[in-house]
Motif scaffolding. Structure first.
Motif, PDB file in Angstrom:
ATOM      1  N   THR A  71       1.093  -1.122   0.064  1.00  0.00           N
ATOM      2  CA  THR A  71       0.277   0.054  -0.060  1.00  0.00           C
ATOM      3  C   THR A  71       0.878   1.059  -0.006  1.00  0.00           C
ATOM      4  O   THR A  71       2.015   1.149   0.392  1.00  0.00           O
ATOM      5  CB  THR A  71      -1.132   0.008   0.987  1.00  0.00           C
ATOM      6  N   ASN A  72       0.454   2.240  -0.934  1.00  0.00           N
ATOM      7  CA  ASN A  72       1.305   3.568  -0.878  1.00  0.00           C
ATOM      8  C   ASN A  72       2.634   3.265  -1.285  1.00  0.00           C
ATOM      9  O   ASN A  72       3.663   3.727  -0.835  1.00  0.00           O
ATOM     10  CB  ASN A  72       1.435   4.422   0.409  1.00  0.00           C
ATOM     11  N   LYS A  73       3.011   2.300  -2.330  1.00  0.00           N
ATOM     12  CA  LYS A  73       4.387   1.945  -2.629  1.00  0.00           C
ATOM     13  C   LYS A  73       4.992   1.370  -1.524  1.00  0.00           C
ATOM     14  O   LYS A  73       6.427   1.177  -1.490  1.00  0.00           O
ATOM     15  CB  LYS A  73       5.043   2.967  -3.443  1.00  0.00           C
ATOM     16  N   THR A  74       4.622   0.821  -0.436  1.00  0.00           N
ATOM     17  CA  THR A  74       5.516   0.210   0.574  1.00  0.00           C
ATOM     18  C   THR A  74       5.083  -1.260   0.792  1.00  0.00           C
ATOM     19  O   THR A  74       3.759  -1.416   1.073  1.00  0.00           O
ATOM     20  CB  THR A  74       5.372   0.857   1.813  1.00  0.00           C
ATOM     21  N   LEU A  75       5.869  -2.129   0.332  1.00  0.00           N
ATOM     22  CA  LEU A  75       5.658  -3.569   0.984  1.00  0.00           C
ATOM     23  C   LEU A  75       5.762  -3.899   2.566  1.00  0.00           C
ATOM     24  O   LEU A  75       6.760  -3.225   2.838  1.00  0.00           O
ATOM     25  CB  LEU A  75       6.629  -4.434   0.103  1.00  0.00           C
ATOM     26  N   THR A  76       4.756  -4.342   3.233  1.00  0.00           N
ATOM     27  CA  THR A  76       4.962  -4.713   4.667  1.00  0.00           C
ATOM     28  C   THR A  76       4.479  -6.249   4.830  1.00  0.00           C
ATOM     29  O   THR A  76       3.841  -6.831   4.258  1.00  0.00           O
ATOM     30  CB  THR A  76       3.852  -3.869   5.448  1.00  0.00           C
TER      31      THR A  76
END
Length: 195
Positions: A71-76
């Motif tokens: 989400t929002n170009k962030t992999l968590t």
């Protein structure tokens, strides 16, 4: 069996299910739920999330231990055992694909393999796609397929990760024992048979 409403707005979000839990991502939190009762067992907030529309991603389950969200170009990577976040990777432009050792994502204009336990980069290869244009990443036993809206490329998972195949059609992909299937944004379905 059961029904549950959420106060936070979200459209097109889909849950994922493993042997133990139902996992659902809603408005910046990962919810781990009991499959049988719908009881919320834990809520893990995602500090990388910010509202950018009503669509929330579908969790990608790695195994019984972890779920991935972009989400929002962030992999968590969410740890389902400790209800915490294991790591975050920025500049990710695709939904992840996972095999027994790695997580594969588009990052800027590269295909990147990350260690699935630590997030440490294992290798990367330039795709030739424009930054942010990748729409899909999927895996076979030996290949990583990556697609933008115009073409598909397949890179080897083994040494040097060469480009082994490409086609001038792009979109959302799926694999079967019969071959590769691609749905374009124009609604055209194309299939490729592999030997």
């Amino acid at each position: 069996l059961w029904s549950k409403s959420f106060n936070s707005l979200s459209e097109n979000a889909t849950s994922a299910v493993n042997k133990q839990f139902l996992v659902y991502y809603n408005a910046g939190s990962l919810l781990k739920m009991d499959k049988a009762s719908g009881e919320i067992l834990s809520i893990t907030p995602d500090d990388a999330w910010s509202w950018d529309g009503y669509d929330d991603p579908t969790p990608v389950l790695m195994d019984e231990k972890a779920a991935l969200i972009v989400t929002n170009k962030t992999l968590t990577r969410f740890n389902l055992q400790t209800d915490s976040i294991d790591f975050r990777i920025s500049d990710v432009a695709s939904t992840p694909a996972v095999d027994s050792t790695n997580i594969y994502v588009a990052q800027k204009n590269s295909l990147v393999a990350l260690n699935k336990e630590t997030g440490k980069q294992q290798w990367n290869v330039q795709t030739g796609f424009n930054e942010g244009s990748v729409q899909d990443v999927i895996l076979s036993q030996n290949l990583v397929f990556i697609s933008d809206g115009k073409q598909i490329k397949a890179f080897s998972k083994v040494k040097d990760h060469p480009l082994v195949w490409s086609a001038s059609v792009g979109g959302s992909m799926s694999l079967s024992t019969k071959g590769l299937f691609v749905v374009s944004h124009e609604g055209t379905l194309t299939s490729f048979k592999f030997k």
